[in-house]
Design a protein around this motif. Sequence first.
Motif, mmCIF file in Angstrom:
data_model
loop_
_atom_site.group_PDB
_atom_site.id
_atom_site.type_symbol
_atom_site.label_atom_id
_atom_site.label_comp_id
_atom_site.label_asym_id
_atom_site.label_seq_id
_atom_site.Cartn_x
_atom_site.Cartn_y
_atom_site.Cartn_z
ATOM 1 N N MET A 166 0.522 -0.607 0.107
ATOM 2 C CA MET A 166 -0.210 -0.049 -0.020
ATOM 3 C C MET A 166 1.342 1.603 -0.259
ATOM 4 S SD MET A 166 -3.390 0.849 2.474
ATOM 5 C CE MET A 166 -2.479 1.848 3.764
ATOM 6 N N LYS A 167 0.286 2.158 -0.744
ATOM 7 C CA LYS A 167 0.932 3.344 -1.056
ATOM 8 C C LYS A 167 1.168 4.258 0.805
ATOM 9 C CE LYS A 167 0.979 5.473 -5.133
ATOM 10 N NZ LYS A 167 -0.663 5.712 -5.811
ATOM 11 N N ASP A 168 2.221 5.387 1.019
ATOM 12 C CA ASP A 168 2.089 5.424 1.992
ATOM 13 C C ASP A 168 0.965 7.088 2.107
ATOM 14 O OD1 ASP A 168 2.780 7.000 4.734
ATOM 15 O OD2 ASP A 168 4.221 8.506 3.775
ATOM 16 N N TYR A 169 -0.139 6.638 1.813
ATOM 17 C CA TYR A 169 -1.286 7.611 2.284
ATOM 18 C C TYR A 169 -1.591 8.498 3.348
ATOM 19 C CZ TYR A 169 -2.922 4.915 -1.725
ATOM 20 O OH TYR A 169 -3.335 4.213 -2.781
ATOM 21 N N LYS A 170 -1.761 9.639 3.188
ATOM 22 C CA LYS A 170 -2.318 10.529 4.390
ATOM 23 C C LYS A 170 -2.997 11.359 4.448
ATOM 24 C CE LYS A 170 2.817 11.100 5.117
ATOM 25 N NZ LYS A 170 3.240 9.496 6.335
ATOM 26 N N ILE A 171 -3.852 11.433 5.367
ATOM 27 C CA ILE A 171 -5.112 12.060 5.345
ATOM 28 C C ILE A 171 -4.981 12.896 6.096
ATOM 29 C CG2 ILE A 171 -7.061 12.058 6.852
ATOM 30 C CD1 ILE A 171 -7.703 9.137 5.786
ATOM 31 N N ALA A 172 -5.093 14.523 5.274
ATOM 32 C CA ALA A 172 -5.023 15.898 6.090
ATOM 33 C C ALA A 172 -5.840 16.762 5.697
ATOM 34 C CB ALA A 172 -3.829 16.873 4.618
ATOM 35 N N PRO A 173 -7.272 16.706 7.057
ATOM 36 C CA PRO A 173 -8.042 17.625 7.682
ATOM 37 C C PRO A 173 -7.845 18.999 7.387
ATOM 38 C CG PRO A 173 -7.898 15.461 9.153
ATOM 39 C CD PRO A 173 -6.392 15.704 8.427
ATOM 40 N N SER A 174 -8.579 19.852 6.692
ATOM 41 C CA SER A 174 -8.831 21.129 6.796
ATOM 42 C C SER A 174 -9.113 21.954 7.050
ATOM 43 C CB SER A 174 -9.507 22.029 5.433
ATOM 44 O OG SER A 174 -9.611 22.990 5.376
ATOM 45 N N ILE A 175 -8.258 23.058 8.232
ATOM 46 C CA ILE A 175 -8.985 23.278 9.468
ATOM 47 C C ILE A 175 -10.187 24.341 9.359
ATOM 48 C CG2 ILE A 175 -7.238 22.773 11.057
ATOM 49 C CD1 ILE A 175 -6.200 25.527 11.192
ATOM 50 N N LEU A 176 -10.361 24.190 8.071
ATOM 51 C CA LEU A 176 -10.986 25.662 7.382
ATOM 52 C C LEU A 176 -12.742 25.609 7.981
ATOM 53 C CD1 LEU A 176 -11.386 28.534 5.551
ATOM 54 C CD2 LEU A 176 -11.984 26.843 3.854
ATOM 55 N N SER A 177 -12.869 24.223 7.758
ATOM 56 C CA SER A 177 -14.537 23.434 8.800
ATOM 57 C C SER A 177 -13.772 23.442 10.478
ATOM 58 C CB SER A 177 -14.928 23.081 7.978
ATOM 59 O OG SER A 177 -15.096 22.650 6.636
ATOM 60 N N ALA A 178 -12.728 23.819 10.616
ATOM 61 C CA ALA A 178 -12.498 23.049 12.248
ATOM 62 C C ALA A 178 -13.794 24.813 13.134
ATOM 63 C CB ALA A 178 -11.469 23.610 12.923
ATOM 64 N N ASP A 179 -13.947 24.567 14.088
ATOM 65 C CA ASP A 179 -14.509 25.115 14.939
ATOM 66 C C ASP A 179 -13.738 26.463 15.205
ATOM 67 O OD1 ASP A 179 -15.853 26.204 17.157
ATOM 68 O OD2 ASP A 179 -16.721 25.119 18.505
ATOM 69 N N PHE A 180 -13.366 27.437 14.920
ATOM 70 C CA PHE A 180 -12.386 28.620 15.300
ATOM 71 C C PHE A 180 -12.869 29.127 16.536
ATOM 72 C CE2 PHE A 180 -12.502 29.890 10.387
ATOM 73 C CZ PHE A 180 -11.734 29.104 9.827
ATOM 74 N N SER A 181 -13.667 29.167 17.829
ATOM 75 C CA SER A 181 -14.016 29.695 18.399
ATOM 76 C C SER A 181 -13.730 28.671 19.545
ATOM 77 C CB SER A 181 -15.385 29.295 19.132
ATOM 78 O OG SER A 181 -16.317 27.854 19.173
ATOM 79 N N ARG A 182 -12.741 27.237 19.879
ATOM 80 C CA ARG A 182 -11.524 26.144 20.128
ATOM 81 C C ARG A 182 -11.288 25.563 19.364
ATOM 82 N NH1 ARG A 182 -14.163 21.446 20.387
ATOM 83 N NH2 ARG A 182 -16.233 21.071 18.612
ATOM 84 N N LEU A 183 -9.664 26.307 18.629
ATOM 85 C CA LEU A 183 -9.130 25.663 17.539
ATOM 86 C C LEU A 183 -8.808 24.836 18.052
ATOM 87 C CD1 LEU A 183 -8.965 25.967 14.147
ATOM 88 C CD2 LEU A 183 -7.259 27.826 14.600
ATOM 89 N N GLY A 184 -7.355 25.701 19.063
ATOM 90 C CA GLY A 184 -6.158 24.052 19.856
ATOM 91 C C GLY A 184 -7.157 22.926 19.963
#
Length: 223
Positions: A1-19
């Motif tokens: 299997m390829k070395d697949y990486k999943i990279a969530p975009s924080i554009l859709s995260a909750d900015f009011s509690r980002l960390g």
Amino acid sequence: MKDYKIAPSILSADFSRLGEDVKKVIDAGADMIHFDVMDNHYVPNLTFGPMICESLRKYGITSMIDVHLMIKPVDRIIPDFAKAGANYITFHPEATDHLDRTINLIKDNGCKPGIVLNPATPVSYLEHCIGNLDMILLMSVNPGFPGQKFINGTLEKISSVRHLIDNSEREIRLEVDGGINLENIDKVAKAGADTFVAGSAIFNSDNYKKTITSMREVLSKIK
Ligand code: DX5
Ligand code: ZN
């Protein structure tokens, strides 16, 4: 299997509690954090800059941070992102006057450079710089907003770029960004991508771990 990486975009995260939200997605199995920087000039939306990246590092986020610059001009802010803890820095070639200079600036600041091609930006941009890149990011939506529909024409482009990368004999990540979800991640992978940005599909789901694990299961079945 390829070395697949999943990279969530924080554009859709909750900015009011980002960390907290970013930590949650990492604990759920994310491989790297995709950090979408928009300037209301190159794209018609405005997000966050190096100070927020630095805050995430101070909060204790140690995963790779993949900074996607949708800004014009590009160069001025690169050293700031490097100091703020970015690992990859990708930018749009149309947004700089000197492509080679911008790539070298990213390298000189200790980060891995990548260029981003919009749906209608030609692959020919890669011709004289591929030997200097660590990432190629193909947009499968027009940049600016989360939650858009995946543009199917990108699949052919992914295959052509996969070909170029294999011929280059360099280790270059082929990342795809926009409209990726559980239903289409397999065709994106089959076309040749190895790094998958997903914003709304992960952050708008009820259970990040379940979504990321299901994405990995799909990827594990690809030959
Ligand atoms: C779009 C951004 C993407 C976006 C992806 O301009 O570059 O990273 O957040 O979001 P989804 O996965 O919702 O299309
Ligand atoms: Zn992005």
